[in-house]
Structure formats: structure tokens, C-alpha cells
Enzyme design. Structure first.
Site, PDB file in Angstrom:
ATOM      1  N   GLN A  79       1.308 -11.639  10.342  1.00 18.30           N
ATOM      2  CA  GLN A  79       1.747 -10.453   9.597  1.00 18.30           C
ATOM      3  C   GLN A  79       0.864  -9.239   9.890  1.00 18.30           C
ATOM      4  OE1 GLN A  79       0.349  -9.137   6.065  1.00 18.30           O
ATOM      5  NE2 GLN A  79       2.139  -9.674   4.817  1.00 18.30           N
TER       6      GLN A  79
ATOM      7  N   SER B  46       3.959  -6.427   2.783  1.00 21.98           N
ATOM      8  CA  SER B  46       2.639  -6.401   3.423  1.00 21.98           C
ATOM      9  C   SER B  46       1.598  -7.031   2.503  1.00 21.98           C
ATOM     10  CB  SER B  46       2.287  -4.967   3.832  1.00 21.98           C
ATOM     11  OG  SER B  46       1.150  -4.946   4.657  1.00 21.98           O
ATOM     12  N   LEU B  47       0.635  -6.268   1.966  1.00 18.82           N
ATOM     13  CA  LEU B  47      -0.359  -6.880   1.089  1.00 18.82           C
ATOM     14  C   LEU B  47       0.305  -7.551  -0.102  1.00 18.82           C
ATOM     15  CD1 LEU B  47      -1.382  -5.573  -1.915  1.00 18.82           C
ATOM     16  CD2 LEU B  47      -1.599  -3.584  -0.454  1.00 18.82           C
TER      17      LEU B  47
ATOM     18  N   GLN C 188       0.827  -1.198   0.000  1.00 20.81           N
ATOM     19  CA  GLN C 188       0.000   0.000   0.000  1.00 20.81           C
ATOM     20  C   GLN C 188       0.866   1.254   0.000  1.00 20.81           C
ATOM     21  OE1 GLN C 188      -3.307  -0.739   2.487  1.00 20.81           O
ATOM     22  NE2 GLN C 188      -4.139   1.326   2.334  1.00 20.81           N
TER      23      GLN C 188
ATOM     24  N   HIS D 205       0.067  -3.036  11.149  1.00 23.35           N
ATOM     25  CA  HIS D 205       1.191  -3.836  11.648  1.00 23.35           C
ATOM     26  C   HIS D 205       1.549  -3.492  13.093  1.00 23.35           C
ATOM     27  CE1 HIS D 205       1.736  -5.756   7.807  1.00 23.35           C
ATOM     28  NE2 HIS D 205       1.690  -4.571   7.226  1.00 23.35           N
TER      29      HIS D 205
ATOM     30  N   ARG E 196      -9.286  -8.335   4.314  1.00 17.71           N
ATOM     31  CA  ARG E 196      -8.163  -7.801   5.086  1.00 17.71           C
ATOM     32  C   ARG E 196      -8.245  -6.285   5.198  1.00 17.71           C
ATOM     33  NH1 ARG E 196      -2.662  -6.217   3.896  1.00 17.71           N
ATOM     34  NH2 ARG E 196      -1.117  -7.060   5.360  1.00 17.71           N
TER      35      ARG E 196
END
Length: 311
Positions: free
Chosen positions: A251, A94-95, A10, A202, A119
Site C-alpha cells: 500500500q 490509506s492510513l 490524511q 503512494h 509510517r
């Protein structure tokens, strides 16, 4: 000589991303159509026409960025790239880890889109607006930033992303993050910048979203990856679907260890990193972490031609 493909997270989104791919390659267009169908809406229209504030929403940006990455990859594969023959490791920020897992065949494209929509919604809903925050700390190492987080008080504050090149992102309760950022400035940070984000990603405050992902991942089919995917939270190549699911849950609240991921690649013979999808963020980070690595961003038809010629 080994090759790694990385997939952006992102912040790399921009209105118009992926449109050239869809116009140039029928395989890319098919990816956007399948994602639209999986989500029951024209995400592709939002991606190509905006408005930007809607595209930036977590629930939209996450599946949209994944779609661009897979569209670029499918176009490359249709033009002769055999992923298993040319690429040794996959990883995503991340994503982007979901994009990597889709590329490796762990999830179907439709399931990946639906997981990222879940998510994104869950991460957004985990903390009321205004209660969480994130800040980028420039010019301190992880030990110095960790110490500032622990000294800040005022609630949860932890390192969310170790991006390398002297860039560390902290996340947690707003007051704690502001206090830690001030402490980092006192310690000599070049800059401590509060980020315009909608939630403290996170961090431990994302625990409700982690549980939502535990449930969602238990309900989708998973296959063993065709290529090892290096996990954000462990910096180890994962091949077992059950462990992959556990690490994806971790995560949500855990640290994205991107600096160590790039160092892992360099330490395991990787000489070339290709960033597949929108933007050039990961390529820039890689160059700051290890200048010996050759990097390339692959998000347009011209990029695809260049990458295929090099591979």
C-alpha cells in the site's frame, strides 16, 4: 442489507478534532490517553490546541486521525454497538486502513499508533523535500490519466488515489507530475491542481518507506480480524494476518483504489456507509460514486447518537 464502516485518511485532520468526544465519553478519553502513552508525548494536546502546521505533519496527522476514529468507535461500542453483529465490512483510505484493522482487532491501539508514527516518519524521509509532488486531476477517467502519466517522462509518475467521482490523484517526481498534469489539461480535464503535500505518497518513490513498514509489521502482534477489512490495493476482504501485512507494505507504494472499494460495497449488498472519525471526505466521495448508498459521518457526540439510533 449490509453495513460498512470506513475510516478517513490524511487531509481530514483539523485542530480541535476529537475534543468533544473526549469530553463526552470516558471511553474516548481513554483512547487519546493510550495513544499519548504509546507515543511518549501529548499528541492529544497538539490535536486540540494546534498549531495546525505541526498537526498536518505526516508523522502527527496519521496517528491523530486514527485516534479520533477509534475514540468514536469505542464510544459507540460502550453504548451498545456490537460491531460483529451490525457491520459487515471495514475499510480505510490509506492510513485509515490501519484504523480499520485496529477496529477489527488485528492490531492493538498502542501498536497501531506506533506503526503510524513509523509510517509517517518513513514516508516523509523517503524523498528529499522538493523532489516529489502530487496533483489532483478532475474530470478524466483512470485510463486517460494513466496514459498521461506514461507519456510525461521525467521520472516516476503514477496514479496514487482513484477516489471516484472524477477525482484521481497522481504522484511521483515533481517534473513528471507537472508534465502529466499539463497533459491532462490538454486532454480536457476540468482541473489539474498541484497539491500542497510534503512527499509523493503512494508512488514508487516511497520504496524506502515500504521497507521500513515491512520491518515494523514483522515486529508487532497481529490477530485475525473479527470483521473482514477490504484492502486498498486489492479491493478484496482480507482475513489472514500474513496477507494483511504484505498488503500494507504494498500500500505504501501502491494505488488507493477507493472508487472500486465503494463499488465493491455496493455490489455486495451494502446499503449504508458510516465514516468513523474526523471530517466528511469519504462520505462525499461515496455519494459521487454511488448515489444509492446512504452515508453518514460519525465524529461528534451528536453523530454517535444519530448513528446508534439508525443502526
Amino acid at each position: 442489507m449490509a453495513i460498512a464502516f470506513t475510516f478517513p485518511g490524511q487531509g481530514s485532520q483539523a485542530v480541535g478534532m476529537g475534543r468533544e468526544l473526549a469530553e463526552a465519553f470516558p471511553e474516548a478519553r481513554a483512547v487519546f490517553e493510550e495513544v499519548d502513552e504509546a507515543l511518549g508525548e501529548k499528541l492529544s494536546t497538539l490535536m486540540w490546541e494546534g498549531p495546525e502546521d505541526r498537526l498536518t505533519l505526516t508523522a502527527n496527522a496519521q496517528p491523530a486521525l486514527m485516534a479520533v476514529s477509534i475514540a468514536a468507535l469505542r464510544a459507540m461500542q460502550a453504548r451498545g454497538l456490537v460491531l460483529e453483529d451490525k457491520v459487515d465490512y471495514l475499510a480505510g483510505h490509506s492510513l485509515g486502513e490501519y484504523s480499520a484493522l485496529c477496529a477489527a482487532g488485528v492490531f492493538s491501539l498502542a501498536d497501531t499508533a506506533r506503526l503510524l508514527r513509523i509510517r509517517g516518519n518513513a514516508m516523509q524521509a523517503a524523498v528529499p523535500p522538493g523532489e516529489g509532488a502530487m496533483a489532483a486531476i478532475l474530470g478524466l477517467d483512470d485510463a486517460e490519466v494513466e496514459a498521461a502519466c506514461q507519456a510525461a517522462g521525467n521520472g516516476v509518475c503514477q496514479i496514487a488515489n482513484d477516489n471516484g467521482g472524477g477525482q484521481i490523484v497522481i504522484s511521483g517526481a515533481k517534473a513528471a507530475v507537472e508534465a502529466a498534469a499539463a497533459l491532462c489539461t490538454e486532454k480536457g480535464a476540468k482541473r489539474a491542481i498541484m497539491l500542497p503535500v510534503s512527499a509523493p505518497f503512494h508512488s514508487a518513490l516511497m520504496a524506502p518507506a515500504a521497507e521500513a513498514m515491512r520491518t515494523a509489521l514483522a515486529e508487532v502482534a497481529m490477530q485475525a480480524p473479527a470483521i473482514a477489512v477490504v484492502a486498498n490495493v486489492t479491493v478484496t476482504p482480507l482475513t489472514d494476518p500474513d496477507e494483511i501485512a504484505r498488503r500494507l507494505v504494498e500500500q505504501v507504494t501502491g494505488r488507493v483504489r477507493w472508487r472500486e472499494t465503494v463499488e465493491f460495497f455496493a455490489g455486495n449488498g451494502v446499503t449504508g456507509l458510516y465514516e468513523i472519525g474526523a471530517g466528511k471526505v469519504l462520505s462525499g466521495l461515496a455519494r459521487r460514486i454511488d448515489r444509492t448508498l446512504a452515508t453518514a459521518s460519525v465524529g461528534t457526540p451528536a453523530d454517535i447518537d444519530a448513528a446508534l439510533a439508525a443502526l
